[in-house]
Design a protein around this motif. Structure first.
Motif, mmCIF file in Angstrom:
data_model
loop_
_atom_site.group_PDB
_atom_site.id
_atom_site.type_symbol
_atom_site.label_atom_id
_atom_site.label_comp_id
_atom_site.label_asym_id
_atom_site.label_seq_id
_atom_site.Cartn_x
_atom_site.Cartn_y
_atom_site.Cartn_z
ATOM 1 N N ARG A 154 0.813 -1.214 0.000
ATOM 2 C CA ARG A 154 0.000 0.000 0.000
ATOM 3 C C ARG A 154 0.850 1.270 0.000
ATOM 4 O O ARG A 154 0.379 2.328 -0.420
ATOM 5 N N ASP A 155 2.073 1.165 0.485
ATOM 6 C CA ASP A 155 2.891 2.357 0.693
ATOM 7 C C ASP A 155 4.007 2.554 -0.321
ATOM 8 O O ASP A 155 4.576 3.639 -0.403
ATOM 9 N N THR A 190 0.192 14.518 -4.952
ATOM 10 C CA THR A 190 -0.685 14.397 -3.781
ATOM 11 C C THR A 190 -1.907 13.587 -4.172
ATOM 12 O O THR A 190 -2.543 13.863 -5.195
ATOM 13 N N ASP A 191 -2.237 12.554 -3.364
ATOM 14 C CA ASP A 191 -3.394 11.729 -3.702
ATOM 15 C C ASP A 191 -4.684 12.366 -3.200
ATOM 16 O O ASP A 191 -4.672 13.453 -2.591
ATOM 17 N N ASP A 227 -6.516 11.654 -0.811
ATOM 18 C CA ASP A 227 -6.611 11.707 0.645
ATOM 19 C C ASP A 227 -5.619 12.708 1.221
ATOM 20 O O ASP A 227 -5.326 12.687 2.423
ATOM 21 N N SER A 228 -5.053 13.551 0.338
ATOM 22 C CA SER A 228 -4.073 14.584 0.712
ATOM 23 C C SER A 228 -2.771 13.998 1.231
ATOM 24 O O SER A 228 -2.023 14.670 1.953
ATOM 25 N N GLN A 229 -2.481 12.759 0.860
ATOM 26 C CA GLN A 229 -1.212 12.136 1.194
ATOM 27 C C GLN A 229 -0.157 12.502 0.150
ATOM 28 O O GLN A 229 -0.441 12.503 -1.049
ATOM 29 N N GLN A 230 1.062 12.789 0.609
ATOM 30 C CA GLN A 230 2.157 13.148 -0.288
ATOM 31 C C GLN A 230 2.892 11.892 -0.755
ATOM 32 O O GLN A 230 3.139 10.977 0.039
ATOM 33 N N TRP A 231 3.235 11.865 -2.041
ATOM 34 C CA TRP A 231 3.951 10.740 -2.636
ATOM 35 C C TRP A 231 5.137 11.254 -3.453
ATOM 36 O O TRP A 231 5.134 12.407 -3.907
ATOM 37 N N ARG A 239 4.920 6.410 -0.636
ATOM 38 C CA ARG A 239 4.218 7.381 0.199
ATOM 39 C C ARG A 239 5.231 8.090 1.088
ATOM 40 O O ARG A 239 6.144 7.453 1.651
ATOM 41 N N LYS A 281 6.945 9.644 4.238
ATOM 42 C CA LYS A 281 6.902 9.226 5.644
ATOM 43 C C LYS A 281 6.721 10.439 6.546
ATOM 44 O O LYS A 281 7.110 11.532 6.224
#
Length: 329
Positions: free
Chosen positions: A235-236, A296-297, A299-303, A327, A329
């Motif tokens: 997933r990460d 940025t996905d 869900d506002s997660q940075q990649w 993803r 950290k």
């Protein structure tokens, strides 16, 4: 097969009705069938007519009953597969689903079988899922979709993700009907590693952020000819390696990959496309046959991502392309 008496009885074993149609996916009904049969449930199949049907890969199967004489049921199973070829266009099939759903204690779909439930008007007010790449197509004002579950229970509905997820959904259905101990026993007898609380879900894996066909574990990049070497992750993070035969130079492949990465929006849904990336990825040429990018996905997660192009040591006329996403950290 022991067929189900038309009248049934109060002390009879729970019965399972499996809908069949041309183009049905084998594992969608055969996997759950194995579960239900191992649990001792009475399983029967139903189709519109008492004629041999052709499932995927040319498999032939003859239904036990037709829409006209199908017995009462505790659990109704709707498989997926080629539902958009004939099944979803068949008013008699949709009406039969609507009718049987009113008598079943549990209505379960596998993979794209959820779209038959949608056509029957059974998903409104529920939380549901389906196969990777088509989950967004089930969303609506009164239907919530989830991406990170192999199966979802909502009221008397159980919807599962694609293919083998139907086994997990069926085991959960057995736990509802007969108890968790029976379901655990069935899983062990089948030598199946059942983890009802596990976090594996195909639609939640990090390769969904790779460009073009790489997001579906295929070596397909628009404008390139390639062969898959490896593709793995969780997933990460994810890493995919492909060998490219065209274009033929490092600079050409880098430019192609830059364009495909920049154009990638991680879009899900075949009929109602939804982007899962906010804005275009920020791609930079790092030198030495390398690209890097950030995004940025939804869900506002940075990649972050990295793509390297280098000679392929096994063939001088091929290039090895490695694409990684992770993803932050």
């Amino acid at each position: 097969m022991t067929l189900v008496p038309q009248g049934g009885s109060a002390d009879a074993l729970p019965t399972v009705t499996i809908l069949l149609f041309n183009g049905a996916q084998l594992i969608d009904f055969a996997g759950p069938w194995e579960v239900f049969g191992t649990a001792g449930l009475l399983v029967h199949t139903v189709a519109e007519k008492a004629e041999p049907l052709t499932a995927v890969f040319g498999a032939k199967i003859i239904p036990d009953y037709t829409f006209e004489n199908s017995p009462r049921t505790h659990l109704l199973l709707i498989p997926g597969g080629g539902v958009f070829q004939e099944a979803i266009k068949n008013p008699a099939l949709i009406h039969w689903i609507q009718t049987k759903a009113t008598e079943a204690k549990v209505v379960m779909s596998v993979c794209t079988g959820a779209f038959l439930l949608q056509a029957a008007g059974l998903l409104e007010g529920h939380t549901v899922t389906t196969t990777y790449g088509m989950i967004d197509d089930l969303s609506g004002p009164k239907t919530k979709v989830v991406y990170d579950r192999r199966f979802v229970e909502s009221g008397n509905l159980i919807t599962t993700a694609g293919l083998s997820s139907g086994i997990d959904g069926a085991l959960y259905a057995v736990s509802r009907l007969l108890g968790s101990g029976i379901a655990q026993s069935v899983a062990l007898e089948m030598e199946y590693n059942w983890d009802p609380t596990g976090n594996y879900a195909r639609a939640a894996l990090a390769d969904r952020f790779l460009p073009d066909g790489l997001a579906y574990a295929k070596p397909r990049i628009k404008g390139a000819q390639a062969k898959m070497i490896s593709t793995a992750g969780d997933r990460d993070q994810w890493e995919t390696k492909i060998v490219v035969s065209h274009p033929e130079t490092v600079s050409e492949v880098l430019e192609l990959m830059r364009a495909r990465i920049k154009a990638n929006t991680a879009t899900g849904g075949m009929f109602k496309p939804v982007s899962h990336i906010h804005g275009p990825p920020q791609v930079s040429v790092a030198g030495g046959g390398k690209l890097t990018w950030k995004f940025t996905d939804d869900d506002s997660q940075q990649w972050s991502g990295e793509c390297t192009v280098e000679p392929y040591e096994q063939r001088v006329d091929r290039l090895l392309v490695t694409i990684r996403v992770a993803r932050a950290k």
